[in-house]
Design a protein around this motif. Structure first.
Motif, PDB file in Angstrom:
ATOM      1  N   ALA A 275       9.769 -57.562  26.475  1.00 31.22           N
ATOM      2  CA  ALA A 275      10.047 -58.326  25.220  1.00 31.22           C
ATOM      3  C   ALA A 275      11.718 -58.162  24.835  1.00 31.22           C
ATOM      4  O   ALA A 275      12.272 -59.176  24.482  1.00 31.22           O
ATOM      5  N   ILE A 276      12.195 -57.144  24.805  1.00 28.06           N
ATOM      6  CA  ILE A 276      13.729 -56.960  24.466  1.00 28.06           C
ATOM      7  C   ILE A 276      14.560 -57.770  25.512  1.00 28.06           C
ATOM      8  O   ILE A 276      15.537 -58.524  25.104  1.00 28.06           O
ATOM      9  N   ALA A 277      13.967 -57.748  26.794  1.00 32.18           N
ATOM     10  CA  ALA A 277      14.720 -58.223  27.765  1.00 32.18           C
ATOM     11  C   ALA A 277      14.772 -59.875  27.732  1.00 32.18           C
ATOM     12  O   ALA A 277      15.856 -60.578  28.062  1.00 32.18           O
ATOM     13  N   MET A 278      13.995 -60.298  26.981  1.00 34.86           N
ATOM     14  CA  MET A 278      13.978 -61.979  26.406  1.00 34.86           C
ATOM     15  C   MET A 278      14.681 -62.269  25.433  1.00 34.86           C
ATOM     16  O   MET A 278      14.982 -63.513  24.986  1.00 34.86           O
ATOM     17  N   VAL A 279      15.081 -61.646  24.533  1.00 33.89           N
ATOM     18  CA  VAL A 279      15.819 -61.874  23.227  1.00 33.89           C
ATOM     19  C   VAL A 279      17.050 -62.376  23.437  1.00 33.89           C
ATOM     20  O   VAL A 279      18.156 -61.665  24.299  1.00 33.89           O
ATOM     21  N   LYS A 280      17.249 -63.282  22.945  1.00 30.91           N
ATOM     22  CA  LYS A 280      18.447 -63.980  23.099  1.00 30.91           C
ATOM     23  C   LYS A 280      18.551 -65.601  22.429  1.00 30.91           C
ATOM     24  O   LYS A 280      17.491 -66.118  21.645  1.00 30.91           O
ATOM     25  N   PRO A 281      19.792 -66.087  21.717  1.00 35.00           N
ATOM     26  CA  PRO A 281      19.548 -67.271  21.116  1.00 35.00           C
ATOM     27  C   PRO A 281      18.861 -68.276  21.667  1.00 35.00           C
ATOM     28  O   PRO A 281      18.934 -68.650  23.054  1.00 35.00           O
ATOM     29  N   GLY A 282      17.877 -69.171  20.861  1.00 33.98           N
ATOM     30  CA  GLY A 282      17.076 -70.224  21.269  1.00 33.98           C
ATOM     31  C   GLY A 282      15.852 -69.889  21.935  1.00 33.98           C
ATOM     32  O   GLY A 282      14.964 -70.717  22.058  1.00 33.98           O
ATOM     33  N   VAL A 283      15.560 -68.471  22.083  1.00 36.06           N
ATOM     34  CA  VAL A 283      14.068 -68.142  22.256  1.00 36.06           C
ATOM     35  C   VAL A 283      13.027 -68.208  21.146  1.00 36.06           C
ATOM     36  O   VAL A 283      13.592 -67.844  20.116  1.00 36.06           O
ATOM     37  N   ARG A 284      12.049 -68.836  21.466  1.00 38.49           N
ATOM     38  CA  ARG A 284      11.172 -68.881  20.159  1.00 38.49           C
ATOM     39  C   ARG A 284      10.292 -67.527  19.945  1.00 38.49           C
ATOM     40  O   ARG A 284      10.091 -66.881  20.763  1.00 38.49           O
ATOM     41  N   PHE A 285      10.374 -67.056  18.690  1.00 39.40           N
ATOM     42  CA  PHE A 285       9.479 -66.216  18.287  1.00 39.40           C
ATOM     43  C   PHE A 285       8.242 -65.882  18.751  1.00 39.40           C
ATOM     44  O   PHE A 285       7.727 -64.629  19.026  1.00 39.40           O
ATOM     45  N   ARG A 286       7.486 -66.849  19.039  1.00 41.66           N
ATOM     46  CA  ARG A 286       6.043 -67.015  19.243  1.00 41.66           C
ATOM     47  C   ARG A 286       6.080 -66.534  20.811  1.00 41.66           C
ATOM     48  O   ARG A 286       4.944 -65.898  21.280  1.00 41.66           O
ATOM     49  N   ASP A 287       7.208 -66.571  21.573  1.00 34.46           N
ATOM     50  CA  ASP A 287       7.150 -66.261  23.050  1.00 34.46           C
ATOM     51  C   ASP A 287       7.176 -64.738  23.374  1.00 34.46           C
ATOM     52  O   ASP A 287       6.645 -64.496  24.472  1.00 34.46           O
ATOM     53  N   VAL A 288       7.561 -64.048  22.181  1.00 34.13           N
ATOM     54  CA  VAL A 288       7.588 -62.587  22.404  1.00 34.13           C
ATOM     55  C   VAL A 288       6.173 -62.103  22.892  1.00 34.13           C
ATOM     56  O   VAL A 288       5.768 -61.319  23.877  1.00 34.13           O
ATOM     57  N   GLY A 289       5.200 -62.630  22.075  1.00 30.80           N
ATOM     58  CA  GLY A 289       3.487 -62.155  22.212  1.00 30.80           C
ATOM     59  C   GLY A 289       3.284 -62.760  23.704  1.00 30.80           C
ATOM     60  O   GLY A 289       2.495 -61.889  24.378  1.00 30.80           O
ATOM     61  N   GLU A 290       3.677 -63.578  24.079  1.00 28.43           N
ATOM     62  CA  GLU A 290       3.149 -64.066  25.431  1.00 28.43           C
ATOM     63  C   GLU A 290       3.516 -63.215  26.526  1.00 28.43           C
ATOM     64  O   GLU A 290       2.818 -62.620  27.355  1.00 28.43           O
ATOM     65  N   VAL A 291       4.844 -62.840  26.491  1.00 34.00           N
ATOM     66  CA  VAL A 291       5.113 -61.575  27.348  1.00 34.00           C
ATOM     67  C   VAL A 291       4.616 -60.160  27.468  1.00 34.00           C
ATOM     68  O   VAL A 291       4.032 -59.923  28.327  1.00 34.00           O
ATOM     69  N   ILE A 292       4.401 -59.896  26.072  1.00 37.14           N
ATOM     70  CA  ILE A 292       3.957 -58.373  25.864  1.00 37.14           C
ATOM     71  C   ILE A 292       2.207 -58.675  26.329  1.00 37.14           C
ATOM     72  O   ILE A 292       1.642 -57.889  26.913  1.00 37.14           O
ATOM     73  N   ASN A 293       1.618 -59.872  25.854  1.00 32.75           N
ATOM     74  CA  ASN A 293       0.479 -59.835  26.101  1.00 32.75           C
ATOM     75  C   ASN A 293      -0.098 -59.835  27.618  1.00 32.75           C
ATOM     76  O   ASN A 293      -1.047 -59.373  28.078  1.00 32.75           O
TER      77      ASN A 293
END
Length: 402
Positions: A275-293
């Motif tokens: 999840a941390i690896a995908m954090v950057k400007p422009g990424v949707r908050f909702r996408d964090v859950g997709e990666v973890i799930n």
């Protein structure tokens, strides 16, 4: 809903929210026979706007009656012995366990008395009475703050201190130690660094950190139970320093742990890393859950849905909310200068949770184990900075990092 009469005597009171002449009184305050000065409101709108903070007055009154022995089975002897503690729903632990359909083998144990914080330590607004005042009504509950350079420096400082405090707790974890002793270490390390342990008295939480053992998902209360060989325990630390909060947690092995628990803890660690690896400007908050799930599901594990990551800074909890499960409906995109936590809770069995009678301890619905990891993060222009990252001095407790 506020109610009461329009008598001349009531009108002489002023609204607890805006200071205008009041015409209404909180009916719950009247039932509890609380002072009318804090129970008066000029209108239903003011009453509704104040409700999130005002309702805590009712709880405080109930807790006061419990502590003086005026409430049923509880009495001041239990309070003096540390059985009684303040909770957001007003429950208390006593030697007599309440009737409850316990989902696993863990049970509540007595807790010690509230630890003291020296007067020279700067403290958040809930430290004395248990009621956050600025946080519930802040605009940053709805708008994600973009922090300025000086704020970011303070977040870096409190993040490093929070990491050092958690590391101090990690060093003492072993079979035979109580979670209350872990809390003592966290409390004393926080004070030594000049900080205040943010959880202490936050909505009446009684301890300086959360210790969640085995089937406890989060918000476990440190108590007199000794950790046993084969347990897993999550320690969740938040430090308040120079007006800012830093928040992180890790799940540790106690002695020799079975292979299933090892896989659970390692997968949870990996979920946070991905999840941390995908954090950057422009990424949707909702996408964090997709990666973890996705990563948890590939290992046959489930993701808790009742608790999420959150914004943090001068406020302990604020926008954005960051769910960890897939197909969530979180709104917004990441922008440079935002600070928030990601803290996936991963279960060995079903994702559903139950609440213990203490009003805080969240456990898995099937009694199987749960693990969690958390970092406080800063979105940068090019990616992410982990403000609570492991230090060269951090204890090497995770085999996969060696």
């Amino acid at each position: 809903m506020a109610g009461g009469s329009d008598t001349a005597e009531t009108v002489t009171l002023t609204c607890a929210r805006c200071g205008k002449p009041s015409h209404l009184q909180c009916p719950k305050c009247m039932d509890l026979k609380l002072p009318r000065e804090g129970a008066a409101f000029c209108s239903q709108d003011c009453f509704k706007a104040s409700w999130s903070t005002h309702k805590a007055v009712h709880l405080k009154a109930k807790l006061s009656s419990i502590g003086t022995g005026n409430s049923g089975e509880h009495n001041s002897d239990f309070a003096n012995e540390g059985w009684l503690y303040c909770l957001k729903k007003g429950q208390a632990r006593t030697p007599k366990l309440p009737h409850f359909d316990w989902t696993g083998t863990l049970r509540p144990y007595p807790i010690s008395s509230k630890r003291e914080v020296p007067p020279h330590i700067d403290r958040p607004d809930w430290a004395d009475d248990g009621i956050p005042k600025i946080e519930p009504n802040s605009d940053f509950q709805h708008v994600v703050e973009i922090k300025k350079p000086d704020q970011i420096e303070k977040m870096r400082e409190v993040g490093r201190i929070s990491r050092e405090v958690l590391d101090a707790a990690a060093r003492v974890i072993r079979p035979g130690i109580t979670t209350d002793e872990i809390d003592r270490v966290v409390h004393e390390a926080t004070i030594a660094a000049g900080g205040y342990p943010s959880p202490l008295n936050y909505h009446f939480f009684p301890k300086s950190c959360c210790t969640s053992v085995n089937e406890v998902i989060c918000h476990g209360i440190p108590d007199a139970r000794k950790l046993e060989d084969g347990d897993i325990v999550n320690v969740d630390v938040t430090v308040y320093y120079k007006g800012y909060h830093g928040d992180l947690n890790e799940t540790y092995f106690v002695g020799e742990v079975d292979e299933e628990s090892r896989r659970l803890v390692q997968c949870t660690y990996e979920c946070l890393e991905k999840a941390i690896a995908m954090v950057k400007p422009g990424v949707r908050f909702r996408d964090v859950g997709e990666v973890i799930n996705r990563h948890a599901s590939m290992s046959g594990l489930s993701v808790v849905r009742s608790y999420c990551g959150h914004g943090i800074g001068e406020l302990f909890h604020c926008a954005p909310n960051i769910p960890h499960y897939g197909r969530n409906k979180a709104v917004g995109v990441m922008k440079a200068g935002q600070t928030f936590t990601i803290e996936p809770m991963i279960n060995a069995g079903v994702w559903r949770d139950r609440m213990w009678p203490d009003g805080w301890t969240a456990v898995t619905a099937d009694g199987k184990r749960s693990a969690q990891f958390e970092h406080t993060l800063l979105v940068t222009e090019t990616g992410v900075e982990v403000l609570t990252a492991r230090l060269p001095t951090s204890p090497k407790v995770f085999p996969w990092l060696n």
